[in-house]
Write a protein that holds these residues in place. Structure first.
Motif, mmCIF file in Angstrom:
data_model
loop_
_atom_site.group_PDB
_atom_site.id
_atom_site.type_symbol
_atom_site.label_atom_id
_atom_site.label_comp_id
_atom_site.label_asym_id
_atom_site.label_seq_id
_atom_site.Cartn_x
_atom_site.Cartn_y
_atom_site.Cartn_z
ATOM 1 N N ARG A 5 0.891 -1.076 -0.016
ATOM 2 C CA ARG A 5 -0.159 0.286 -0.128
ATOM 3 C C ARG A 5 0.989 1.615 0.000
ATOM 4 N NH1 ARG A 5 -4.490 -1.436 4.811
ATOM 5 N NH2 ARG A 5 -5.224 -3.567 3.524
ATOM 6 N N ARG A 6 2.080 0.918 0.585
ATOM 7 C CA ARG A 6 2.912 2.275 0.397
ATOM 8 C C ARG A 6 3.822 1.844 0.271
ATOM 9 N NH1 ARG A 6 4.040 3.243 7.050
ATOM 10 N NH2 ARG A 6 5.110 5.431 5.806
ATOM 11 N N PRO A 7 4.652 2.870 -0.471
ATOM 12 C CA PRO A 7 6.566 2.608 -0.982
ATOM 13 C C PRO A 7 7.303 1.853 -0.211
ATOM 14 C CG PRO A 7 4.829 4.943 -0.988
ATOM 15 C CD PRO A 7 4.809 4.307 -0.530
ATOM 16 N N PHE A 234 7.226 2.294 8.586
ATOM 17 C CA PHE A 234 6.636 1.743 7.489
ATOM 18 C C PHE A 234 5.740 0.873 7.803
ATOM 19 C CE2 PHE A 234 11.262 2.824 7.581
ATOM 20 C CZ PHE A 234 11.345 3.793 6.996
ATOM 21 N N ARG A 235 4.821 0.753 9.083
ATOM 22 C CA ARG A 235 3.724 -0.014 9.011
ATOM 23 C C ARG A 235 2.948 0.395 7.335
ATOM 24 N NH1 ARG A 235 0.145 -0.922 14.042
ATOM 25 N NH2 ARG A 235 -0.652 -2.868 13.525
ATOM 26 N N GLY A 236 2.493 -1.064 6.752
ATOM 27 C CA GLY A 236 1.703 -0.813 5.731
ATOM 28 C C GLY A 236 2.434 -1.006 4.311
ATOM 29 N N ALA A 237 3.734 -0.927 4.632
ATOM 30 C CA ALA A 237 4.794 -0.329 3.125
ATOM 31 C C ALA A 237 5.189 -2.268 3.221
ATOM 32 C CB ALA A 237 5.852 -0.167 3.326
ATOM 33 N N PRO A 238 5.813 -2.604 1.654
ATOM 34 C CA PRO A 238 6.123 -4.234 1.792
ATOM 35 C C PRO A 238 7.205 -4.007 2.608
ATOM 36 C CG PRO A 238 6.528 -3.021 -0.114
ATOM 37 C CD PRO A 238 5.700 -1.891 0.815
#
Length: 276
Positions: A5-7, A234-238
């Motif tokens: 969802r995020r970079p 960075f929660r939600g990023a790969p």
């Protein structure tokens, strides 16, 4: 939480040496030797020199062993995830037994009990089937003399009971430990090893963060469980193995340790536990 969802996070400041005690390279996008090497190269660039890639179904177990033969920095763990225990038929058992003795396999996992998904996930193994599968994996770990890698979700009491009833292998690793300090102390008393992921950096994970403080140095590991559980902020990023230094720094701050010292401690533990 879905990855992507995020970079992707930037490369962290290097922190060496580190071992990612639990990741899923295939779920991170690796499908051949070249793509596997690319992920491990990124990790190595920030000090994460070795990774253990973990299976949750039979195809993933077969792939993990192949990946471990492609790259000397990769090791494998093989098992059926507890939610998939209903696929543990005779053919699957035979194949897992074959894979388990491969010298690149360093653990039997991830196995255990998951009480969250039954009734919510179509096709999820029921609790009785999970317990039967868990017992079989415990026996396999003892037969091949390799560590048992535990997945535990909302099943603290029953999981410890099964381990006690079956007789635990000499080494038990609670991957992505997510319980409270009381459970941590119970595991520590049994000599089990607790592995912490990016969730320990989440400010709202109060009970987990207290648990992380009570684990002795000689019984702690660090992991990514990539591609999920990316550490704060960075929660939600790969997630990928290269993100491990973020988790180690958060864990070190929580435990009031120097990050480099904690890196050395967890790496020594991983080498001892996995025999790498």
């Amino acid at each position: 939480m879905s990855a992507g969802r995020r970079p992707a996070p930037d490369l962290p400041e290097p922190l060496a040496p580190l071992v990612d005690a639990h990741t899923h390279l295939d779920a991170c996008g690796a499908d051949d030797a070249e793509s596997t090497a690319a992920i491990v190269d990124r990790a190595a660039s920030v000090g994460v020199g070795k990774v253990v890639t973990v299976a949750d179904d039979l195809a993933a177990a077969q792939w993990a062993v192949r990946a471990a033969h492609w790259d000397s920095r990769v090791y494998a763990a093989v098992a059926l995830h507890p939610t998939r225990a209903n696929a543990l038929d005779d053919a699957a058992k035979a194949e897992l037994e074959r894979l388990a003795v491969d010298p690149r396999v360093v653990a039997i996992g991830e196995t255990g009990l998951d009480y969250y998904w039954p009734g919510k996930l179509d096709g999820c193994a029921d609790i009785e089937t999970q317990v039967e599968g868990f017992r079989w994996h415990i026996d396999l770990a003892k037969r091949v003399r390799k560590p048992l890698m535990i997945h535990n979700r909302e099943a603290d009491h029953d999981l410890l009971t099964v381990l006690l009833d079956e007789g635990a292998p000499s080494t038990v690793i609670f991957h992505c430990f997510s319980s409270d300090a009381n459970m941590a102390l119970s595991c520590v008393a049994e000599g089990y090893v607790l592995s912490f992921s990016g969730t320990v950096s989440f400010k709202n994970a109060h009970e987990l963060r207290e648990a992380a403080k009570v684990v002795p140095d000689e019984q702690i590991l660090v992991e990514t469980d990539a591609p999920y559980l990316t550490p704060h902020p960075f929660r939600g990023a790969p997630n990928e193995s290269y993100c491990l230094p973020y988790t180690v720094r958060a864990l070190a701050e929580l435990r009031e340790q120097d990050p480099r010292e904690l890196a050395e401690i967890t790496t020594a533990n991983a080498r001892r536990v996995y025999g790498i």
